[in-house]
Design a protein around this motif. Structure first.
Motif, PDB file in Angstrom:
ATOM      1  N   ARG A 100       0.855  -1.184   0.000  1.00  0.00           N
ATOM      2  CA  ARG A 100       0.000   0.000   0.000  1.00  0.00           C
ATOM      3  C   ARG A 100       0.891   1.234   0.000  1.00  0.00           C
ATOM      4  O   ARG A 100       1.748   1.399   0.873  1.00  0.00           O
ATOM      5  CB  ARG A 100      -0.891  -0.012   1.239  1.00  0.00           C
ATOM      6  CG  ARG A 100      -1.799   1.170   1.354  1.00  0.00           C
ATOM      7  CD  ARG A 100      -2.935   1.019   0.368  1.00  0.00           C
ATOM      8  NE  ARG A 100      -3.825   2.145   0.525  1.00  0.00           N
ATOM      9  CZ  ARG A 100      -4.420   2.746  -0.471  1.00  0.00           C
ATOM     10  NH1 ARG A 100      -4.251   2.308  -1.701  1.00  0.00           N
ATOM     11  NH2 ARG A 100      -5.211   3.748  -0.271  1.00  0.00           N
ATOM     12  N   THR A 101       0.726   2.084  -1.004  1.00  0.00           N
ATOM     13  CA  THR A 101       1.491   3.323  -1.117  1.00  0.00           C
ATOM     14  C   THR A 101       0.511   4.488  -1.267  1.00  0.00           C
ATOM     15  O   THR A 101      -0.705   4.294  -1.308  1.00  0.00           O
ATOM     16  CB  THR A 101       2.435   3.292  -2.341  1.00  0.00           C
ATOM     17  OG1 THR A 101       1.643   3.233  -3.532  1.00  0.00           O
ATOM     18  CG2 THR A 101       3.375   2.103  -2.287  1.00  0.00           C
ATOM     19  N   ASP A 102       1.039   5.689  -1.393  1.00  0.00           N
ATOM     20  CA  ASP A 102       0.182   6.863  -1.603  1.00  0.00           C
ATOM     21  C   ASP A 102      -0.574   6.775  -2.929  1.00  0.00           C
ATOM     22  O   ASP A 102      -1.663   7.320  -3.064  1.00  0.00           O
ATOM     23  CB  ASP A 102       1.016   8.147  -1.581  1.00  0.00           C
ATOM     24  CG  ASP A 102       1.566   8.441  -0.200  1.00  0.00           C
ATOM     25  OD1 ASP A 102       0.990   7.944   0.790  1.00  0.00           O
ATOM     26  OD2 ASP A 102       2.583   9.151  -0.106  1.00  0.00           O
ATOM     27  N   GLU A 103       0.006   6.081  -3.913  1.00  0.00           N
ATOM     28  CA  GLU A 103      -0.623   5.951  -5.235  1.00  0.00           C
ATOM     29  C   GLU A 103      -1.669   4.844  -5.272  1.00  0.00           C
ATOM     30  O   GLU A 103      -2.471   4.764  -6.194  1.00  0.00           O
ATOM     31  CB  GLU A 103       0.431   5.673  -6.304  1.00  0.00           C
ATOM     32  CG  GLU A 103       1.355   6.838  -6.580  1.00  0.00           C
ATOM     33  CD  GLU A 103       2.451   6.948  -5.535  1.00  0.00           C
ATOM     34  OE1 GLU A 103       2.872   5.910  -5.002  1.00  0.00           O
ATOM     35  OE2 GLU A 103       2.866   8.074  -5.234  1.00  0.00           O
ATOM     36  N   GLY A 104      -1.641   3.923  -4.315  1.00  0.00           N
ATOM     37  CA  GLY A 104      -2.557   2.774  -4.288  1.00  0.00           C
ATOM     38  C   GLY A 104      -1.772   1.508  -3.970  1.00  0.00           C
ATOM     39  O   GLY A 104      -0.704   1.556  -3.380  1.00  0.00           O
ATOM     40  N   TRP A 105      -2.292   0.374  -4.387  1.00  0.00           N
ATOM     41  CA  TRP A 105      -1.619  -0.908  -4.161  1.00  0.00           C
ATOM     42  C   TRP A 105      -0.663  -1.193  -5.307  1.00  0.00           C
ATOM     43  O   TRP A 105      -1.056  -1.182  -6.468  1.00  0.00           O
ATOM     44  CB  TRP A 105      -2.640  -2.036  -4.061  1.00  0.00           C
ATOM     45  CG  TRP A 105      -3.390  -1.997  -2.776  1.00  0.00           C
ATOM     46  CD1 TRP A 105      -4.590  -1.377  -2.553  1.00  0.00           C
ATOM     47  CD2 TRP A 105      -3.009  -2.589  -1.540  1.00  0.00           C
ATOM     48  NE1 TRP A 105      -4.967  -1.541  -1.249  1.00  0.00           N
ATOM     49  CE2 TRP A 105      -4.019  -2.286  -0.601  1.00  0.00           C
ATOM     50  CE3 TRP A 105      -1.913  -3.334  -1.121  1.00  0.00           C
ATOM     51  CZ2 TRP A 105      -3.962  -2.716   0.715  1.00  0.00           C
ATOM     52  CZ3 TRP A 105      -1.857  -3.769   0.183  1.00  0.00           C
ATOM     53  CH2 TRP A 105      -2.863  -3.458   1.091  1.00  0.00           C
ATOM     54  N   GLU A 106       0.593  -1.432  -4.976  1.00  0.00           N
ATOM     55  CA  GLU A 106       1.602  -1.779  -5.970  1.00  0.00           C
ATOM     56  C   GLU A 106       2.014  -3.231  -5.785  1.00  0.00           C
ATOM     57  O   GLU A 106       1.998  -3.758  -4.673  1.00  0.00           O
ATOM     58  CB  GLU A 106       2.817  -0.857  -5.831  1.00  0.00           C
ATOM     59  CG  GLU A 106       2.484   0.576  -6.169  1.00  0.00           C
ATOM     60  CD  GLU A 106       3.687   1.488  -6.143  1.00  0.00           C
ATOM     61  OE1 GLU A 106       4.811   1.012  -5.891  1.00  0.00           O
ATOM     62  OE2 GLU A 106       3.500   2.687  -6.380  1.00  0.00           O
ATOM     63  N   VAL A 107       2.388  -3.871  -6.886  1.00  0.00           N
ATOM     64  CA  VAL A 107       2.740  -5.289  -6.872  1.00  0.00           C
ATOM     65  C   VAL A 107       4.233  -5.451  -7.131  1.00  0.00           C
ATOM     66  O   VAL A 107       4.769  -4.861  -8.064  1.00  0.00           O
ATOM     67  CB  VAL A 107       1.931  -6.066  -7.938  1.00  0.00           C
ATOM     68  CG1 VAL A 107       2.301  -7.535  -7.937  1.00  0.00           C
ATOM     69  CG2 VAL A 107       0.436  -5.889  -7.717  1.00  0.00           C
ATOM     70  N   ASP A 108       4.888  -6.236  -6.285  1.00  0.00           N
ATOM     71  CA  ASP A 108       6.291  -6.601  -6.480  1.00  0.00           C
ATOM     72  C   ASP A 108       6.356  -8.096  -6.755  1.00  0.00           C
ATOM     73  O   ASP A 108       5.545  -8.866  -6.232  1.00  0.00           O
ATOM     74  CB  ASP A 108       7.126  -6.313  -5.227  1.00  0.00           C
ATOM     75  CG  ASP A 108       7.182  -4.837  -4.872  1.00  0.00           C
ATOM     76  OD1 ASP A 108       7.068  -4.010  -5.795  1.00  0.00           O
ATOM     77  OD2 ASP A 108       7.354  -4.523  -3.688  1.00  0.00           O
ATOM     78  N   GLY A 109       7.314  -8.513  -7.543  1.00  0.00           N
ATOM     79  CA  GLY A 109       7.528  -9.926  -7.810  1.00  0.00           C
ATOM     80  C   GLY A 109       8.679 -10.450  -6.974  1.00  0.00           C
ATOM     81  O   GLY A 109       9.427  -9.685  -6.365  1.00  0.00           O
ATOM     82  N   ALA A 110       8.819 -11.764  -6.932  1.00  0.00           N
ATOM     83  CA  ALA A 110       9.930 -12.392  -6.215  1.00  0.00           C
ATOM     84  C   ALA A 110      10.811 -13.115  -7.219  1.00  0.00           C
ATOM     85  O   ALA A 110      10.311 -13.793  -8.124  1.00  0.00           O
ATOM     86  CB  ALA A 110       9.403 -13.376  -5.170  1.00  0.00           C
ATOM     87  N   ASP A 111      12.124 -12.962  -7.052  1.00  0.00           N
ATOM     88  CA  ASP A 111      13.022 -13.700  -7.932  1.00  0.00           C
ATOM     89  C   ASP A 111      13.218 -15.114  -7.385  1.00  0.00           C
ATOM     90  O   ASP A 111      12.607 -15.499  -6.390  1.00  0.00           O
ATOM     91  CB  ASP A 111      14.357 -12.962  -8.115  1.00  0.00           C
ATOM     92  CG  ASP A 111      15.194 -12.863  -6.855  1.00  0.00           C
ATOM     93  OD1 ASP A 111      14.885 -13.560  -5.860  1.00  0.00           O
ATOM     94  OD2 ASP A 111      16.166 -12.090  -6.847  1.00  0.00           O
TER      95      ASP A 111
END
Length: 75
Positions: free
Chosen positions: A31-42
Motif C-alpha cells: 500500500r502506497t500513496d498511489e494505491g496498491w503496488e505489486v512486487d515480484g519475487a526472484d
C-alpha cells in the motif's frame, strides 16, 4: 499481512507425497500513496518492483493482477 504489505505465497506438497511441503514467495502487495503496488519475487525470494504494472485502488484489484496469467507470477 504485515504493516501495509501482504505477501502471496505458494505452498506445495512433496512430489512423492513423503517429503516436506515447499513454500515460495510469489508476490508482495504494498500500500502506497498511489494505491496498491505489486512486487515480484526472484528465484531467491528477493523482491523486485514491477514498474510496468500501474498501482491499483483496492487489494482485490491487486490480487486480480497477480492472478492474471499474462503477468507470469505463477511460473
Amino acid at each position: 499481512m504485515r504493516g501495509s504489505a501482504a505477501v502471496v505465497t505458494e505452498e506445495r506438497a512433496a512430489w512423492d507425497g513423503v517429503g516436506r511441503w515447499t513454500s515460495r514467495r510469489v508476490a508482495r502487495l504494498r500500500r502506497t500513496d498511489e494505491g496498491w503496488e505489486v512486487d515480484g519475487a526472484d528465484r531467491n525470494g528477493r523482491w523486485y518492483p514491477c514498474d510496468y504494472l500501474p498501482a491499483v485502488s483496492s487489494l482485490d484489484e491487486a490480487l486480480t493482477v497477480v492472478d492474471d496469467p499474462r503477468q507470469a507470477f505463477w511460473g
